[in-house]
Design a protein around this motif. Sequence first.
Motif, PDB file in Angstrom:
ATOM      1  N   GLU A 194       8.567  -0.260  -6.398  1.00  0.00           N
ATOM      2  CA  GLU A 194       8.624   0.249  -5.025  1.00  0.00           C
ATOM      3  C   GLU A 194       7.630   1.391  -4.824  1.00  0.00           C
ATOM      4  O   GLU A 194       6.978   1.482  -3.772  1.00  0.00           O
ATOM      5  N   ILE A 195       7.506   2.248  -5.830  1.00  0.00           N
ATOM      6  CA  ILE A 195       6.541   3.347  -5.751  1.00  0.00           C
ATOM      7  C   ILE A 195       5.119   2.797  -5.690  1.00  0.00           C
ATOM      8  O   ILE A 195       4.258   3.333  -4.982  1.00  0.00           O
ATOM      9  N   ALA A 196       4.858   1.708  -6.433  1.00  0.00           N
ATOM     10  CA  ALA A 196       3.524   1.092  -6.398  1.00  0.00           C
ATOM     11  C   ALA A 196       3.165   0.653  -4.983  1.00  0.00           C
ATOM     12  O   ALA A 196       2.035   0.858  -4.525  1.00  0.00           O
ATOM     13  N   GLU A 197       4.120   0.060  -4.285  1.00  0.00           N
ATOM     14  CA  GLU A 197       3.857  -0.358  -2.902  1.00  0.00           C
ATOM     15  C   GLU A 197       3.531   0.851  -2.026  1.00  0.00           C
ATOM     16  O   GLU A 197       2.606   0.801  -1.194  1.00  0.00           O
ATOM     17  N   PHE A 198       4.279   1.934  -2.223  1.00  0.00           N
ATOM     18  CA  PHE A 198       4.025   3.169  -1.465  1.00  0.00           C
ATOM     19  C   PHE A 198       2.629   3.712  -1.763  1.00  0.00           C
ATOM     20  O   PHE A 198       1.882   4.086  -0.842  1.00  0.00           O
ATOM     21  N   VAL A 199       2.260   3.765  -3.038  1.00  0.00           N
ATOM     22  CA  VAL A 199       0.966   4.314  -3.453  1.00  0.00           C
ATOM     23  C   VAL A 199      -0.180   3.497  -2.872  1.00  0.00           C
ATOM     24  O   VAL A 199      -1.162   4.051  -2.353  1.00  0.00           O
ATOM     25  N   ILE A 200      -0.053   2.185  -2.937  1.00  0.00           N
ATOM     26  CA  ILE A 200      -1.115   1.315  -2.429  1.00  0.00           C
ATOM     27  C   ILE A 200      -1.219   1.427  -0.905  1.00  0.00           C
ATOM     28  O   ILE A 200      -2.317   1.515  -0.339  1.00  0.00           O
ATOM     29  N   GLU A 201      -0.063   1.446  -0.244  1.00  0.00           N
ATOM     30  CA  GLU A 201      -0.061   1.549   1.221  1.00  0.00           C
ATOM     31  C   GLU A 201      -0.768   2.807   1.704  1.00  0.00           C
ATOM     32  O   GLU A 201      -1.513   2.781   2.694  1.00  0.00           O
ATOM     33  N   HIS A 202      -0.565   3.918   0.965  1.00  0.00           N
ATOM     34  CA  HIS A 202      -1.143   5.195   1.393  1.00  0.00           C
ATOM     35  C   HIS A 202      -2.454   5.530   0.668  1.00  0.00           C
ATOM     36  O   HIS A 202      -2.986   6.619   0.854  1.00  0.00           O
ATOM     37  N   ASP A 203      -2.937   4.593  -0.150  1.00  0.00           N
ATOM     38  CA  ASP A 203      -4.223   4.742  -0.829  1.00  0.00           C
ATOM     39  C   ASP A 203      -4.270   6.021  -1.670  1.00  0.00           C
ATOM     40  O   ASP A 203      -5.167   6.868  -1.510  1.00  0.00           O
ATOM     41  N   LEU A 204      -3.314   6.161  -2.590  1.00  0.00           N
ATOM     42  CA  LEU A 204      -3.176   7.365  -3.401  1.00  0.00           C
ATOM     43  C   LEU A 204      -3.551   7.117  -4.852  1.00  0.00           C
ATOM     44  O   LEU A 204      -3.655   5.976  -5.301  1.00  0.00           O
ATOM     45  N   ILE A 205      -3.733   8.211  -5.582  1.00  0.00           N
ATOM     46  CA  ILE A 205      -3.928   8.201  -7.027  1.00  0.00           C
ATOM     47  C   ILE A 205      -2.625   8.669  -7.689  1.00  0.00           C
ATOM     48  O   ILE A 205      -1.922   9.526  -7.145  1.00  0.00           O
ATOM     49  N   VAL A 206      -2.318   8.116  -8.852  1.00  0.00           N
ATOM     50  CA  VAL A 206      -1.149   8.539  -9.622  1.00  0.00           C
ATOM     51  C   VAL A 206      -1.618   9.215 -10.899  1.00  0.00           C
ATOM     52  O   VAL A 206      -2.520   8.719 -11.579  1.00  0.00           O
ATOM     53  N   ILE A 207      -1.029  10.362 -11.200  1.00  0.00           N
ATOM     54  CA  ILE A 207      -1.177  10.959 -12.533  1.00  0.00           C
ATOM     55  C   ILE A 207       0.165  10.772 -13.230  1.00  0.00           C
ATOM     56  O   ILE A 207       1.202  11.199 -12.708  1.00  0.00           O
TER      57      ILE A 207
END
Length: 397
Positions: A194-207
Amino acid sequence: MSPSTTADLSTYLSERMRTTPPSGIRRFFEIAATMDDVISLGIGEPDFVSPKPVIDAGIRSLEEGQTSYTSNAGLKELRELIVGDLNRLYGLQYDVDSEVLVTVGCSEAMQLAMLAILDPGDEILIPEPCFVSYGPTARFAGGKVVDVPTRVETNFQVTAADLEKRVTENTKAVFLGYPNNPTGAVLERDMLEEIAEFVIEHDLIVISDEIYDRLIYGDIKEKGHVSVPSIQGLRDRTILLGGFSKNFAMTGWRIGYACAPEPILRGMYKAHQYMVMSAPTVGQVGAVAAMKECQDDVEMMRQSYDERRRTIVDGLNTIGLPTFEPKGAFYAFPDITSTGLSSEEFAENLLHEQGVACVPGDAFGPSGAGYVRCSYATSLEQIEEALERMERFVKSL
């Protein structure tokens, strides 16, 4: 003309240093160091000595005169072993020459990641309670920290809904630290998807700080740790941080690493070149030995932590301090609100009255208020004695 000896030299400090508080972990242990018969449940450090093959390799490297710099990126053999291990454990693939960097502990890798991606004013979402250095390293890079509270009701796992509430047009990144210090929480696959969908939708980077990835327990051990970049869509959006301090009991060797897509790692590499040149050579040699010869030692230590975990969680619950079951790392996070004391008062009074050192939960963020962190990276005998002292303390209230 020399400056006046009466000048307040603290005024010369940068604003970022003046406004960054000291580590909330250290104060209690500086007090404890002046006291006798203190049992420390505080420092997040294995009580095991580094495995013998690691020590032997380090000694041998010094005797053979390996005292020069390595390449900036680190020994190629070590990078190859790191890449091979991540592939074996999580099915991840990284290019040895362009996507892996050996660092001075995971701490340097974290600071490099922040420097590489954050511009002044960029926001980074950081779930808390969390390790005390996450926020300061982001602020040192000019970023704006946005705390994302987590709760025991969701097993201290951050959810996509939690993140969605705090995302803005200035959000650039999400920081994930699981297995978690201080709660022992582990982020499970369904949450991560679910977090992956959020990250992709908002075009973010994950550390993603995965320094405790091998120290997992119970049903999570059976399922296996889920590495963030192994989730579909996150590999090329994730800076993966790891190291040897916790899994291999090598804190003093100061060897960590970062894996990231080449354009991002190139930025981290620049900062690394100017800041430290290369990680300690003797530490890298020790890490090579750890990867080659000490996998069984990791499992032996994990099993020992697991026994201590069960002992401390059962003990804390029995004495009336409800304790979430940690699934990773080596920390218990009991709820102390029933005592009527704040986290700070509980930790301070417990130390002075019973000689047990732990860390106030709010040192790890606002959501830690009403909790304390107790590390079970100490002997079973010490844990049992600490529990007896804590029971006396709670009853005295």
